[in-house]
Design a protein around this motif. Structure first.
Motif, short mmCIF file in Angstrom:
data_model
loop_
_atom_site.label_atom_id
_atom_site.label_comp_id
_atom_site.label_asym_id
_atom_site.label_seq_id
_atom_site.Cartn_x
_atom_site.Cartn_y
_atom_site.Cartn_z
N SER A 41 14.84 -2.14 3.25
CA SER A 41 16.12 -1.44 3.09
C SER A 41 16.18 -0.16 3.91
CB SER A 41 16.35 -1.12 1.61
OG SER A 41 15.32 -0.27 1.13
N GLN A 42 15.00 0.40 4.18
CA GLN A 42 14.95 1.64 4.95
C GLN A 42 14.48 1.42 6.38
OE1 GLN A 42 12.71 4.63 2.79
NE2 GLN A 42 13.59 4.03 0.83
N SER A 43 14.18 0.19 6.73
CA SER A 43 13.63 -0.13 8.06
C SER A 43 12.47 0.81 8.38
CB SER A 43 14.72 -0.01 9.14
OG SER A 43 15.74 -0.95 8.93
N SER A 44 11.57 0.91 7.41
CA SER A 44 10.45 1.83 7.59
C SER A 44 9.13 1.14 7.34
CB SER A 44 10.59 3.03 6.66
OG SER A 44 10.40 2.64 5.30
N PHE A 45 8.10 1.72 7.90
CA PHE A 45 6.73 1.20 7.74
C PHE A 45 5.82 2.41 7.83
CE2 PHE A 45 3.69 -1.98 7.30
CZ PHE A 45 2.76 -2.00 8.32
N ASN A 46 5.79 3.21 6.78
CA ASN A 46 5.05 4.47 6.78
C ASN A 46 3.57 4.25 6.48
OD1 ASN A 46 7.52 5.63 7.29
ND2 ASN A 46 7.75 6.49 5.23
N LEU A 47 2.76 4.99 7.16
CA LEU A 47 1.30 4.92 7.02
C LEU A 47 0.83 6.01 6.08
CD1 LEU A 47 -1.32 3.55 8.24
CD2 LEU A 47 -1.37 5.51 9.81
N ARG A 48 -0.09 5.67 5.19
CA ARG A 48 -0.57 6.64 4.22
C ARG A 48 -2.09 6.58 4.08
NH1 ARG A 48 3.99 4.62 0.63
NH2 ARG A 48 2.41 3.37 -0.44
N LYS A 49 -2.62 7.73 3.67
CA LYS A 49 -4.03 7.79 3.31
C LYS A 49 -4.17 8.84 2.23
CE LYS A 49 -8.72 7.93 5.09
NZ LYS A 49 -9.61 7.97 6.28
N PRO A 50 -4.82 8.53 1.13
CA PRO A 50 -4.87 9.47 0.00
C PRO A 50 -5.70 10.72 0.27
CG PRO A 50 -5.94 7.36 -0.55
CD PRO A 50 -5.40 7.23 0.82
N SER A 51 -6.75 10.60 1.10
CA SER A 51 -7.61 11.74 1.35
C SER A 51 -8.10 11.67 2.79
CB SER A 51 -8.80 11.73 0.38
OG SER A 51 -9.67 12.82 0.64
N VAL A 52 -7.65 12.63 3.59
CA VAL A 52 -7.94 12.59 5.03
C VAL A 52 -9.32 13.17 5.31
CG1 VAL A 52 -7.24 13.58 7.23
CG2 VAL A 52 -5.52 12.67 5.69
#
Lengths: 114, 114
Positions: free
Chosen positions: B70-81
């Protein structure tokens, strides 16, 4: 396992000189092959791709050309380099005919045109 | 026109903090989606990919990404860098139609503070 090689790793060339960058893939057959250029502060620009020997598709009109003389060899060339040809050149391959098209990248060639 | 937007050119986070890198795309249909990482002077390494199914995908090095149609998004995440995560990150879309071409975003450079 598959590996992809690029050489040279770095290259400094004068304006007007010719260019030949080579990319070879090991451990796979009939790959799709790609040349990208990465300019400073910009993303990756697809320059050429190939789905088979002698089959080259050009994405961007420019001073460069590509050839695929063997199944796993992809060459990027120029007859006369321009200053604007400086950049980081990346070769990549993917499995032909797969239902997905994940690309695997080589280590790159840093080209500086003076 | 097809495009990939990474709105953050630079991001700085402290080691141990969480991370989210944004990626939005414009495409005629749901594409294949990828995140790559590039260390300085190196080629690109695939972190993760989305083809279909579960919209939350897990990748290497503790990264994950969520596809939101719905947002045309593909966000990358990492809990602890970790400090070793400092690099440039590229989002890319690939066609399901077999043209084998990627469109890359312009990248987000991540700096990690000790």
């Amino acid at each position: 396992s598959q590996t992809i090689h690029q050489w040279p790793a770095t290259l400094v060339q004068p304006v007007g000189s010719p260019l030949s960058l080579e990319c070879t893939v090991e451990g796979t057959s009939n790959p799709n092959l790609y040349w990208y250029r990465q300019a400073a502060g910009r993303g990756l620009q697809l320059l050429f791709y190939s789905v088979g020997i002698g089959q080259i598709s050009s994405e961007v009109p420019q001073n460069l050309s590509a050839s695929r003389p063997q199944d796993r060899q992809f060459i990027l060339s120029s007859k006369k380099l321009l200053l604007s040809d400086s950049g980081f050149y990346l070769c990549a391959w993917s499995v032909r005919g797969a239902s997905y098209n994940e690309q695997f990248f080589g280590p790159g060639t840093r080209l500086t045109v003076l | 026109a097809q495009s990939v937007t990474q709105p953050d050119i630079h991001i700085t986070v402290s080691e141990g903090a969480s991370l989210e890198l944004r990626c939005n795309y414009s495409y005629g249909a749901t594409p294949y989606l990828f995140w790559y990482v590039q260390s300085p002077g190196q080629g690109l390494q695939l972190l993760l990919k989305y083809f279909s199914g579960d919209t939350l995908v897990q990748g290497i090095k503790g990264f994950e990404a969520e596809f939101k149609r719905s947002q045309s998004s593909f966000n990358l995440r990492k809990p602890s860098v970790h400090w070793s995560d400092a690099a440039e990150y590229f989002c890319a879309v690939g066609s399901r139609s077999g043209t084998y071409k990627y469109i890359f975003g312009t990248g987000t450079r991540l700096k990690v503070l000790a």
